[in-house]
Design a protein around this motif. Structure first.
Motif, mmCIF file in Angstrom:
data_model
loop_
_atom_site.group_PDB
_atom_site.id
_atom_site.type_symbol
_atom_site.label_atom_id
_atom_site.label_comp_id
_atom_site.label_asym_id
_atom_site.label_seq_id
_atom_site.Cartn_x
_atom_site.Cartn_y
_atom_site.Cartn_z
ATOM 1 N N ILE A 1 -11.238 -45.281 3.818
ATOM 2 C CA ILE A 1 -11.466 -44.532 2.587
ATOM 3 C C ILE A 1 -12.930 -44.156 2.408
ATOM 4 O O ILE A 1 -13.826 -44.977 2.533
ATOM 5 N N LEU A 2 -13.157 -42.896 2.182
ATOM 6 C CA LEU A 2 -14.483 -42.346 1.867
ATOM 7 C C LEU A 2 -15.508 -42.515 2.963
ATOM 8 O O LEU A 2 -16.708 -42.578 2.686
ATOM 9 N N ALA A 3 -15.072 -42.603 4.213
ATOM 10 C CA ALA A 3 -16.049 -42.736 5.304
ATOM 11 C C ALA A 3 -17.010 -41.557 5.306
ATOM 12 O O ALA A 3 -18.216 -41.714 5.517
ATOM 13 N N THR A 4 -16.454 -40.380 5.043
ATOM 14 C CA THR A 4 -17.325 -39.200 5.046
ATOM 15 C C THR A 4 -18.240 -39.171 3.832
ATOM 16 O O THR A 4 -19.356 -38.663 3.899
ATOM 17 N N VAL A 5 -17.763 -39.727 2.705
ATOM 18 C CA VAL A 5 -18.606 -39.738 1.509
ATOM 19 C C VAL A 5 -19.788 -40.661 1.685
ATOM 20 O O VAL A 5 -20.917 -40.368 1.290
ATOM 21 N N PHE A 6 -19.560 -41.834 2.339
ATOM 22 C CA PHE A 6 -20.610 -42.819 2.471
ATOM 23 C C PHE A 6 -21.510 -42.592 3.689
ATOM 24 O O PHE A 6 -22.554 -43.210 3.799
ATOM 25 N N ALA A 7 -21.059 -41.761 4.620
ATOM 26 C CA ALA A 7 -21.832 -41.612 5.847
ATOM 27 C C ALA A 7 -23.258 -41.162 5.539
ATOM 28 O O ALA A 7 -24.225 -41.810 5.910
ATOM 29 N N ASP B 1 -21.777 -50.736 2.047
ATOM 30 C CA ASP B 1 -20.813 -51.230 3.034
ATOM 31 C C ASP B 1 -19.414 -50.781 2.637
ATOM 32 O O ASP B 1 -18.767 -51.374 1.759
ATOM 33 N N ASN B 2 -18.931 -49.745 3.279
ATOM 34 C CA ASN B 2 -17.619 -49.194 2.972
ATOM 35 C C ASN B 2 -16.507 -50.210 3.220
ATOM 36 O O ASN B 2 -15.500 -50.249 2.510
ATOM 37 N N ARG B 3 -16.682 -51.066 4.233
ATOM 38 C CA ARG B 3 -15.655 -52.067 4.553
ATOM 39 C C ARG B 3 -15.429 -53.010 3.376
ATOM 40 O O ARG B 3 -14.280 -53.326 3.036
ATOM 41 N N ALA C 1 -33.368 -43.826 -4.789
ATOM 42 C CA ALA C 1 -33.031 -43.543 -3.393
ATOM 43 C C ALA C 1 -32.693 -42.066 -3.222
ATOM 44 O O ALA C 1 -32.232 -41.404 -4.152
ATOM 45 N N THR C 2 -32.961 -41.553 -2.051
ATOM 46 C CA THR C 2 -32.606 -40.174 -1.730
ATOM 47 C C THR C 2 -31.447 -40.092 -0.755
ATOM 48 O O THR C 2 -30.865 -39.034 -0.557
ATOM 49 N N ILE C 3 -31.110 -41.206 -0.131
ATOM 50 C CA ILE C 3 -30.014 -41.239 0.846
ATOM 51 C C ILE C 3 -29.215 -42.521 0.663
ATOM 52 O O ILE C 3 -29.773 -43.606 0.512
ATOM 53 N N LEU C 4 -27.892 -42.385 0.686
ATOM 54 C CA LEU C 4 -26.999 -43.544 0.791
ATOM 55 C C LEU C 4 -26.448 -43.566 2.209
ATOM 56 O O LEU C 4 -25.810 -42.617 2.648
ATOM 57 N N LEU C 5 -26.677 -44.645 2.916
ATOM 58 C CA LEU C 5 -26.291 -44.737 4.316
ATOM 59 C C LEU C 5 -25.203 -45.795 4.494
ATOM 60 O O LEU C 5 -25.324 -46.914 3.989
ATOM 61 N N GLU C 6 -24.132 -45.429 5.204
ATOM 62 C CA GLU C 6 -23.071 -46.377 5.516
ATOM 63 C C GLU C 6 -23.608 -47.496 6.403
ATOM 64 O O GLU C 6 -24.287 -47.254 7.398
ATOM 65 N N LYS C 7 -23.323 -48.736 6.034
ATOM 66 C CA LYS C 7 -23.883 -49.889 6.722
ATOM 67 C C LYS C 7 -23.488 -49.941 8.197
ATOM 68 O O LYS C 7 -24.206 -50.487 9.024
ATOM 69 N N ALA C 8 -22.337 -49.362 8.533
ATOM 70 C CA ALA C 8 -21.887 -49.379 9.926
ATOM 71 C C ALA C 8 -22.872 -48.679 10.849
ATOM 72 O O ALA C 8 -22.906 -48.945 12.052
ATOM 73 N N PHE C 9 -23.709 -47.779 10.295
ATOM 74 C CA PHE C 9 -24.680 -47.044 11.105
ATOM 75 C C PHE C 9 -26.036 -47.747 11.171
ATOM 76 O O PHE C 9 -26.951 -47.258 11.829
#
Length: 204
Positions: free
Chosen positions: A10-16, A40-42, A148-156
Motif C-alpha cells: 500500500i502506497l509504495a509509490t506515495v512514500f517512495a 517505514d511503509n512496512r 522536511a522537503t522530502i519523505l523517503l521510503e525507509k526501504a531505500f
C-alpha cells in the motif's frame, strides 16, 4: 484457490519520493536545501489501525469465499463420480448430453473462482485508494511541520541519523483521521451473475 491479499504494497509509490516544491518571487527558481524525513511503509502497512482493519476484513471475505467454492467444488466432484457410474447403464446419446452439461458446470465453476478472486483484488485496491487519500494531507502536514522537503521510503535507506524517522507520527495521525474503512466487493454484472447462477460459462 484464492490467494490472500494484504497491504504490504500500500502506497509504495506515495512514500517512495514525496517532495514539496518551493517557488520564489524571482524570475529563476532556487532549489531549496534538501531535508529528508524517513517513513517505514512496512510498519504503516502492519501497525496502522486501518491496515489491521482491512486485513481482518479481507481474511473474513477470503474464508467465506473459500468455504463457498469448496462446497461447490465438492458438489461437482460428487456429480462427476455419479456420472461415471451411469456410463454403463445410460444410453450413449443421453450420457454424452449429461457429460456436456457437466463440463459446462465445471467451466462455470472455474470462471466463478477467477471472478471472485478479481472481485477481492478490486475491493482491496479500492480500500487502499481510500487510505491513500487520507494519508496525502497527513504527509503534507508532516513535511510542513518538520521542515522536511522530502519523505523517503525507509526501504531505500542504507543508513540514517537518529531523528529522521517519522513513521510513528504518520501512524498516529492516520489512526486519528481514518481508524477504519469498509472493504466492499464490487457487484458482478447482471448477465455474468445470471450465467454463473445457471451453471453456464460467463462470456468474456
Amino acid at each position: 484457490m484464492i490467494k490472500k491479499m494484504n497491504m504490504k504494497y500500500i502506497l509504495a509509490t506515495v512514500f517512495a519520493f514525496t517532495a514539496v516544491a518551493f517557488s520564489t518571487t524571482s524570475n529563476a527558481q532556487a532549489i531549496p536545501e534538501a531535508k529528508i524525513a524517513v517513513v517505514d511503509n512496512r510498519l504503516i502497512s502492519s501497525n496502522a489501525a486501518v491496515a489491521i482493519d482491512i486485513n481482518r476484513q479481507v481474511a473474513k471475505i477470503q474464508a467465506d469465499m473459500q468455504t463457498e467454492m469448496q462446497t461447490k467444488g465438492n458438489a461437482l466432484r460428487t456429480e462427476e463420480e455419479e456420472l461415471k457410474g451411469q456410463s454403463a447403464i445410460m444410453p450413449q446419446e443421453a450420457y454424452n448430453q449429461k457429460v456436456a452439461e457437466f463440463q459446462q458446470k465445471a467451466v462455470a465453476y472455474q470462471r466463478e473462482v477467477q471472478l471472485k478472486s478479481r472481485q477481492l483484488e478490486v475491493a482491496i485496491a479500492t480500500a487502499n485508494t481510500e487510505v491513500e487519500r487520507a494519508l496525502k494531507p497527513i504527509l503534507q502536514k508532516i513535511l510542513q511541520e518538520t521542515g522536511a522537503t522530502i519523505l523517503l521510503e525507509k526501504a531505500f535507506v542504507l543508513e540514517q541519523a537518529p531523528g529522521l524517522d517519522v513513521t510513528t507520527r504518520v501512524i498516529e495521525e492516520l489512526d486519528l483521521a481514518m481508524p477504519t474503512t469498509t472493504v466492499v466487493l464490487p457487484e458482478l454484472p447482471a448477465d455474468v451473475a445470471a450465467a454463473l447462477e445457471a451453471g453456464q460459462p460467463a462470456a468474456n
